[in-house]
Motif scaffolding. Sequence first.
Motif, short mmCIF file in Angstrom:
data_model
loop_
_atom_site.label_atom_id
_atom_site.label_comp_id
_atom_site.label_asym_id
_atom_site.label_seq_id
_atom_site.Cartn_x
_atom_site.Cartn_y
_atom_site.Cartn_z
N UNK A 306 0.83 -1.19 0.00
CA UNK A 306 0.00 0.00 0.00
C UNK A 306 0.88 1.26 0.00
N UNK A 307 0.35 2.31 -0.58
CA UNK A 307 1.01 3.61 -0.47
C UNK A 307 -0.05 4.68 -0.29
N UNK A 308 0.32 5.74 0.38
CA UNK A 308 -0.61 6.81 0.72
C UNK A 308 -0.19 8.10 0.02
N UNK A 309 -1.14 8.77 -0.64
CA UNK A 309 -0.89 10.06 -1.28
C UNK A 309 -1.60 11.12 -0.46
N UNK A 415 3.71 8.26 0.54
CA UNK A 415 4.33 7.37 1.51
C UNK A 415 4.15 5.95 1.03
N UNK A 416 5.25 5.36 0.56
CA UNK A 416 5.18 4.00 0.02
C UNK A 416 5.29 2.96 1.12
N UNK A 417 5.45 3.41 2.36
CA UNK A 417 5.58 2.48 3.48
C UNK A 417 4.48 2.74 4.48
N UNK A 418 3.28 2.41 4.15
CA UNK A 418 2.15 2.62 5.05
C UNK A 418 2.27 1.65 6.22
#
Length: 1360
Positions: A306-309, A415-418
């Motif tokens: 998962x990643x967060x924008x 954030x590619x490290x959720x």
Amino acid sequence: MALPASKYLAEKFIFLLFVISSVSTAEAAVICPDKDPELENWKPGHNKENRVEIRNGRKLLLSSSATVHSIHITDGGKLVIKDGVQPIILRTRHILIENDGELHIGSEMCPYQSNVVIILYGRADDGSQPNPYFGQKYVGVSKGGTLEIHGKKKLSWTFLNKTLHPGGMEEGGYYFERSWGHRGVIVHVIDPKTGAVVHSDRFDTYRAKEESIRLAQYLGRVANGMILSVAVNDEGSRNLDDSARKAMTKLGSKHFLHLGFRHPWSFITVKGNPSSSVEDHIEYQGHKGSAVAKVFKLFKAENGEHFNVSSTSEWVQDVEWTEWFEKPDKARSKDMEKLSDFKAAHPDKICRQPIDIQAMTLDGTNLTTEVFYKSGHDYRFLCHGKDQTGEGCQNYRVRFLCGRSVKPKLTVTIDTNVNSTVLNLVDDVSSWKPGDRLVVASTDYSMYQAEEFQVLPCKACRPTQVKVAGKASYLHTGEVVDGVDMRAEVGLLSRNVVVMGEMEGRCYEYSSKLCSFFDFDTFGGHIKIGLDFKATHIEGLELKYMGQQTMGHYPIHFHMAGDVDEKGGYNPPTYVKDVSIHRTFSRCVTVHGSNGLLVKDVVGYDALGHCFFTEDGPEERNTFDHCLGLLVKPSTLLPSDRDSRMCKLITEGAYPGYIPKPRQDCSAVSTFWIANPHNHLINCAAAGSEETGFWFVLHHVPTGPSAGMYSPGYSEHMPMGKFYNNRAHSNYRAGMIIDNGVKTTPASAKDKRPILTLISGRYSPHKDADPLKPREPAIIERFIAYKNQDHGAWLRGGDVWLDNCQFADNGIGLTLASGGTFPHDDGSKQEIKNSLFVGESGNLGTETTDNEIWGPGGLDHRGRTLPIGPDFPIRGIQFYDGPINVQNCTFRKFAALDGRHTSALAFRLNNAWQSCPNNNVTDIHFEDVPITSRVFFGEPGPWFNDLDMDGDKTSIFHDVDGSVSEYPGSYLIKEDNWLIKHPDCIDVPDWRGSICSGHFAQIYIQAYKPANLKMKIIKNDYHNHPLYLEGALSKSTHYQQYQPVITLRKGYTIHWDKTAPEELAIWLINFNKNDWIQVGFCYPKGTTFSILSDIHNRLLKKTYKTGTFYRTSQMEKLEHRYPSKGYYYWDEDTGLLFLKLKAQNEKEKFAFCSVKGCERIRIKAVIPKMADISDCEAMAYPKYIETPIVEVPMPKKLSSAQLKTKDHLLEVKIETYKKQYFHLRDDFAYIEVDGVRFFLADEGIQLVVIDGHHGKVVDRVTFKNSILQGIPAQIENYVNNIKDHSIVLVTSKGRFISRGPWTKVLEKLGAEEGFRLKEKMAFVGFKGSFRPVWVKLVTNEDSAKIYQALPIPVVKKMKL
């Protein structure tokens, strides 16, 4: 009958296979212990009553989990743990290995690959009989026993290679930030498969409609399925046309159609899927305050991660508190407090609309403020608090929170490290596997910021990366900051071979008062290796819940094992390598009466008591290589382990009536506790202890079972082993200490302290530990100390030399101490060279409740964690006694605030001891250190107290090449020490010091009968400036010692506040042959004297009489001093006994005393009974006044071309005085600036104006008396027109007009109100918005003089 050829060949082939197979099996058995064909498979099952005996050559292979009572391996028995099977858990009370018994888990050539856990169970109070040597819950190796543990080979620990931010910010993924200069709509196109930004652009839709059209076209070209992050920075609505608004609406926006002037707006969507959109929009708040529009959305990448924008568009308003203001005189409390009153009293210092108000009483009690009424920009408020009446605020001060102008800010984060973090590391960590646990050390003052993480799978990680679960709570630095390596250590806690204690759920009392200090069970397991073991090699092992709060039971303990390397017949030598020890209840690795042990790549974390511990004093030649210790907490075992509370409550072993002094007797828990200097520490890290990182402590004689193993004093003279490339941070007391001993005798009525409490100790290394042989310096190379709250290092001893070290963000970087009075090893010195000191680095720390102290930094005023207290005077090097040598060192980022006296070079606070004039500095470099912060001698106030102790008054060091003061060969002294000042000394008010020249030494005056007097010493050429000394020793001693620094070849008198002592011993300290002073000692009339000279050899403790002094009636005869004969002159009218104190012998360069010993003069006086106070000052002067002269000319100031920094000192001299030639009278006056002298010809005053930015003279003007008296407005207009930030020098000549309206201009230039001018006047003033500390007015009848060095540029210090 012959066999057929084919059959013969077949049989030969079978035989060959058998031979090869047999050889392979034998080789495998040698390499991998579980392959031994003689092993018997053993599955004992689970039976707590099974007392297993493995003896008489029996060899067992444990292949499954088991529970037994105990295991005894002896008489050639052998137990091997089988590899390549399911995890094995072995539970037992203890394992004892002796008499050729062996326990093997893997081997050095064949590390164990599976998982095995040995659990040691049992309670201290369960009734089981402890072994008299090993106790309970142990793995014990006794005589003839072999213990071989070899787990998987894994990297033990490494460093972060990239800073780990709180919350994971900037860790993996993408971070984008813009402010002013990047106006408009900013678009990011993101690949949904990977989370990578594939394109971004900015469209200035404020400037032109063409940009609006280009935005619509750009959005149209983006492929369906791509992620779009769109936001406005600053302003983007002015030229937005319908095409762009419609394009954004088509993507799913509901607010872009209504976007207005400077509206914050953020938007995330997936092209072609309007329902996926998230959006935020808020109106612009103007200059009133912040406004933010923030959105975020979670996506799943192609690889399943998962990643967060997230996107933020905002107007940010920074805020700051004003200074504190006391209540204006005209404010009316009963009508509440009015903001307008404060603004009138403090114009331009309070904002129009404060955001918040804080109030407190004048003595510091916080009050509550409440705004009752607001009209326009005027507020009325009321204070509430203790002693505040209903009528309003009384005796209070107030400050206001003001907002600065808002500024735009746009951020986009991917954030590619959720819920995970990628750690970037220095070394290859591919041996760390998912499920392993790690610890990341603190890089701030608090060791409790160490954080644990669990390793996660990560296909995309490079060999130097590892993914861990969760986010960091604190900042962990991963870079070299300001030249200092502050990279956080990252240690591996997990191993595939585990020995652990089985614990109860809560604390229980098995030792006195345990549960008063701990709320958890502390009775863990332990491993103990005793004398004459056969072999022990431990690697790849994890130890947790080990150690006990009882003596001798530690996670790993070599007990009285003697030499455990080749010297003891062990080949290969004994070692402990690649071991992780955590949550230990008593130390980590203990070396007790054992030598030559290798402890390498060991991580000790969360330990009670000294972690890496050498115990009794005889332990030598042990090597601690690449060991890491962190989070080391107090323990109850030894006084040095205990914190203050434990020290007060645990008094076993003390004599009745003992009153603990915790900071003296205890409070020394350390990561590395080294009881003998001759051990090696290489590449180790002490990353957080309740007290100290590395502590070298001295055992005058060995203690405990080691008693008698060396002669008294041996360890105090033992040369240090190798100390190289070690580091210490996040410790409370110090990164490193060399000091103190431990009490080696039981408590008694004479000394009630229990054995092993801390006592005084002095280290002086010599060849073969023999003080009569040459010195052998202790070398400390490449030591790093940062973020230690009190000291980076406190090192006391003889020759202790540091080279290529780094100190940063410590309360005090380094103190080098000798002996307080005499160096313990006379002729030795301490030195540091080629090293770096940083006052306040770019490692700002994390603002949390964990940090007790947070405040502004010195250079940029940014918030940061601070050591000890917000106003603590941070120092790079602290001079104490000496002698020391500082050479080729760089000081960086030391900047004082108004309220915090930070300085690169300073002096020990509240110092009663001597200060050596042989403290030398040379080749010093300053970077980002304002010249005002180079040196600070102290001033009365917080931390310095009254600055009235003897050592405070006599501070001095020698600036050999002028790299500190710009005067090569000068001495820097305290500004009011008139014993060593002369007429040409130059004051540096910012340093509270003076730059002087001269030949200096010391005299030690020991006073007996009585020993509690206050001494007054006066130099005859400055008789109006006596120096008062209390003495360095406590009032309970049988003598007192006074230790002034004096100018050689001068006359002095000495007086007392009571009747003079009956006996005096005067020691000549730092006197070279033929150096002298003349001293008059005050005694009552009728006193008779017996005076002799002797030499005292402190090393041999022998004294030799050298001469006798005889009375003479002629003062001149004092000059006739012979080796065995001298004279004294008794001036009974004044009460002064005169002696010429002259050195008869040569001395070594850094020695305090001569090559023959310390030269002394001893006076025995028979004093009449009922004698009065022995203060002869009134009778001595003016009879013995001498004219001040300069024996050693002041050195020439370095030229601007020779200076290393742009800021510099400006030498200014102002002098005006009368000249008298018989009946003729003349006046003389001048102002001098950096050697250029301006004379004043006429009666009146002269002004010289200097640019405060560059130090250049910009104007010079004279005002005659006629102007001062008749047209005073002329000088007033002139001063009004002087540019701000100007230095103004003023002097007078003749009978100038000293009263009248013109004198008010001096107040405008900083003079205190209410002054009265006399006939002569010298003044250093400043035209500007603040008053520098060096503004000074001197006015007298006959002369006035100011010699000062002023800082250029003149800079106002920011307030704390």
